[in-house]
Every structure is written in structure tokens, then in C-alpha cells.
Design a protein around this motif. Structure first.
Motif, short mmCIF file in Angstrom:
data_model
loop_
_atom_site.label_atom_id
_atom_site.label_comp_id
_atom_site.label_asym_id
_atom_site.label_seq_id
_atom_site.Cartn_x
_atom_site.Cartn_y
_atom_site.Cartn_z
N ALA A 76 11.87 -17.79 -30.72
CA ALA A 76 12.80 -17.89 -29.59
C ALA A 76 12.83 -16.57 -28.81
O ALA A 76 12.72 -16.57 -27.57
N ASP A 106 21.04 -17.52 -30.47
CA ASP A 106 19.60 -17.28 -30.69
C ASP A 106 19.15 -15.96 -30.06
O ASP A 106 18.24 -15.31 -30.55
N TYR A 154 17.91 -21.83 -25.05
CA TYR A 154 18.36 -21.03 -26.19
C TYR A 154 19.78 -20.51 -25.94
O TYR A 154 20.09 -20.04 -24.85
#
Ligand code: HGY
Ligand code: MN
Ligand code: MN
Length: 416
Positions: free
Chosen positions: A399, A207, A351
Motif C-alpha cells: 500500500a 494504511d 487506502y
């Protein structure tokens, strides 16, 4: 109010809506953007960004290069601000997210601080750097380069586009020439969120890119001088063909970059033939070689090799060869303590992440010369950028902005 340790998140829908709203300004022809620096479209994008910042309670400062600084006050008026930003200007066939995600992600972080009633010791300053792309006025990162003392204001004002218009004249024309001395502002730290513009994060299923370094760059502008002549009636032996010399140099640049693998790139994106007539051999050919590497020796070695071999190619054909470095920065190492903040923020928020060296240049590269600086990256689809088909997911945008939000709060220090 939850402490940032309790995984506060930004408002991903509001961020996405802002990205799509900005994308309507300076539309391209294939779904992307053509909002080149100091054009009317740029001015329109600046006005929209300013309206959003006004609504978020930020105060604006503009410097003499046209960079916009939008400040949210901190609790300690003497504390230097934490700067967070990127650029709103695009390539002629640019995407909707290159640079824009970093500016609007920074704005979203501030909007979220407002929503959550978060106070910070250090002020937060959202930045829209002028002319990051260098597409219209070379070199790239021109305004942040003046800010970091790499270029003079006069040099920057004199840079010309292909129509011979100057940076200074166009900045005046769109009404965004500010009063602030460029580089007078001092930064506590600088963060920049940006799409990766390469394939690694998507391919690795990550991510977040924790950006530790940025590769260095040379832009070498070649001016080859041949002899204008009829393409039909001039015998091959009589030709002084600058176009042929250019072709051989492009092939050689490819060979030099391939020989420097791994971790080197080289190519040409812009060239001009003069008189650029179908049946006239070119009198002059001007093109810019773009070479990059994270390794200083490789970067400088490629430059030396290319200039040496280009001179030999031109000698053999009898073409004049002049070269000027019109863009350069050495490989950059970002501030380890800020890099660690990004890594810890990604971990805290759950993440996936990996260390990354930025392939593209960014304003953070010059900010790093005058303050601790680093970047946060998110994936982009197929690693594609500088193409109207550039795409990211809403999740990746959120994110990256979540991680930016928490890293900035860590540095700006929350106060009760
Ligand atoms: O050229 C670059 O790396 C940046 O997109 N200006
Ligand atoms: Mn960019
Ligand atoms: Mn770009």
C-alpha cells in the motif's frame, strides 16, 4: 496502457521478495539486521542494490559521501529529476524495513514503470543515502546533511566511531567513495517512503500516513569528569562520582520531557564509562541525550533547561560537565503540494489515511532544505522500530509503495 487514474499497482510480491533478500545481508542475532554504515555488510547490501538497479536499466552516480543515485531517464533531458529514496544502513540491532522499505519501494516503483511502459517527463532518481542512522558515525542523516549544505565534507569525513575509525577512512576502505560533488545535483522534488516507527497508524487502523511535518531534534553529548577511585576502599564522602551525576541527569531528562507533554520526548541510548572497570569509579562518562519535539519553542526550551540543570547537578557532586550538540535539526514542514499528491494518491487507490507528524528523523528532513519534499508512511507492528523484532505486513508495504508510485508519477508527469 491504463492511466495511473485506473489504479495501477506495483508488484507487491516482487517488493517483498526484494526486502527479504536484502534482509539476508548483515543479519542480526534476533531476526533483524546489523548492516551498519560503511561496514562490509553495508558494502554487500550496496552491491546487491546496484545489481538490481542495473537490471532495471538505471544508471548509477555516487557522490563523495558515498550516497548512491540510480537514474531512470525522462523524456525531457533538461527536466530536473524526481528523487525517491531512503537508506539501506541499519542500527546495530535494527529491523528489516527501517529505510530499506523506502529504497526498495522506490526501486519497485521504477520496476513497475518499466513493466507498464510508462514514460515520464522528469527523470526518476532512486537514492540510497549513506549513513542515515548516525549509529556508527554521529550525527544521523550525515550524508543528506552534507548534500543540503548543513555539514561540510571535512566535518563528515572526520566523524569517528567508537573504535576511532573515521567516516572518510571507512568509506575509502569499502570502495564507495564517489566522484560527484555532494549537493551538486538539483532536485525537482523528493519523496521518501518509510515505516512510521511509532504506534499511531496501526492504532488508528490506517494504511497510509500523509506526513505533513517532522519533529525537530537535539543530540546533546555530555562528557562528565569525575575521579577514578577504588569502588571498595573510597569512602562515600570522598567520591567524585561521574556515574552518579549521569544517573541524576538521566532522571532529570525524563522529568523535563514529561513536563513538556504533549509532543515531546527525551532519553539516552548510548553511554560510555571510562575505564569501565567494575571496581573503579569512572573517571569520565560520555553519553548523548536525544530530545525531540514538533514545537520549536518546546524543543529549544528543553535543551536550555537540561543544560542548566545538568550543570547544577554536576556542581553539587563536584563533577566536571562539558556538553556539545552533535546533532540537530529544527521541526520540518513538508511541501504542501507534494503532501496533497500523497493524500490524493491514497484516496484514488482506496487506502485509508491520516495526517502524521514523523517522530523519527529522515533524509527527507534535509532534502526539504533544498527541494520540495515529503514522505509517505505505512504502519509497523506495535509501533516498534530500532529493534530486531520490527515488523510490517506485506499489505502495508504494498500500500505504501502503491501510494509512493502514484504520487511520484503525478510529480514526474507521464508523457505518451
Ligand atoms: O534518529 C532518527 O530519528 C533516525 O532513525 N535516524
Ligand atoms: Mn530510517
Ligand atoms: Mn532508523
Amino acid at each position: 496502457m491504463a492511466a495511473p487514474g485506473e489504479n495501477l499497482r506495483i508488484n507487491g510480491d516482487r517488493l517483498w521478495d526484494s526486502l527479504m533478500e536484502m534482509a539476508k545481508i548483515g543479519p542480526g542475532v534476533a531476526g533483524g539486521n546489523n548492516r551498519q554504515t560503511l561496514t562490509d555488510a553495508d558494502a554487500e547490501g550496496r552491491a546487491l542494490f546496484k545489481a538490481w538497479c542495473d537490471a532495471a536499466g538505471l544508471s548509477m552516480g555516487v557522490d563523495r559521501m558515498g550516497t548512491m543515485f540510480m537514474t531512470r531517464p525522462g523524456a525531457d533531458p533538461d527536466a530536473l529529476p524526481v528523487y525517491v529514496g531512503s537508506h539501506l544502513d541499519t542500527q546495530p540491532t535494527g529491523g528489516k524495513y527501517d529505510g530499506v522499505l523506502g529504497v526498495l519501494g522506490a526501486l519497485e516503483a521504477v520496476r513497475s514503470m518499466n513493466d507498464l511502459g510508462i514514460k515520464t517527463k522528469h527523470p526518476i532518481c532512486v537514492v540510497n543515502w549513506a549513513n542515515e542512522e548516525g549509529a556508527r558515525f554521529a550525527p544521523a542523516m550525515l550524508a543528506s546533511g552534507v548534500f543540503a549544505g548543513v555539514h561540510t565534507l571535512d566535518y563528515a569525513y572526520g566523524r569517528k566511531d567508537l573504535d576511532g575509525l573515521t567516516y572518510g577512512g571507512e568509506l575509502e576502505r569499502i570502495g564507495w567513495k564517489g566522484e560527484e560533488e555532494v549537493g551538486a545535483r538539483k532536485m525537482h522534488a523528493y519523496y521518501e517512503l518509510h515505516i512510521e516507527q511509532g504506534p499511531i497508524l496501526e492504532a488508528e487502523g490506517k494504511d497510509i500516513g500523509v506526513v505533513t511535518h517532522c519533529q525537530g531534534l537535539w543530540w546533546l553529548e555530555f562528557t562528565l569528569t569525575g575521579r577514578e577511585a577504588h569502588t571498595g576502599s573510597t569512602p562515600m564522602a570522598m567520591r567524585v562520582n561521574a556515574g552518579l551525576a549521569m544517573a541524576r541527569i538521566l532522571e532529570m531528562v525524563q522529568d523535563v520531557a514529561m513536563a513538556a507533554q504533549p509532543g515531546a520526548v527525551g532519553g539516552v541510548g548510548q553511554m560510555q564509562f571510562s575505564p569501565n572497570s567494575r571496581n573503579v569509579l569512572p573517571g569520565t562518562v560520555v553519553f548523548t541525550v536525544d530530545i525531540r519535539s514538533p514545537d520549536q519553542d518546546k524543543l529549544d526550551g528543553m535543551r536550555a533547561e537540561i543544560e542548566k540543570r545538568a550543570a547544577a547537578i554536576c556542581d553539587e557532586i563536584g563533577v566536571g560537565c562539558a556538553v556539545e550538540a552533535v546533532g540537530h535539526f529544527d521541526p520540518v514542514t513538508f511541501a504542501p503540494e507534494l503532501v496533497e499528491n500523497v493524500r490524493k494518491s491514497a484516496e484514488k487507490l482506496g487506502y485509508s489515511h491520516m495526517n502524521l507528524i514523523s517522530g523519527a528523523g529522515h533524509d527527507a528532513c534535509w532534502a526539504a532544505k533544498v527541494a520540495p519534499a515529503t514522505m509517505v508512511m505505512c504502519p509497523c507492528v506495535g509501533g516498534l522500530s530500532h529493534n530486531e523484532a520490527e515488523e510490517i505486513s506485506r499489505e502495508w508495504a504494498a500500500a505504501g509503495t502503491d501510494v509512493l508510485f502514484h504520487a511520484v508519477l503525478e510529480t514526474a508527469e507521464i508523457v505518451e
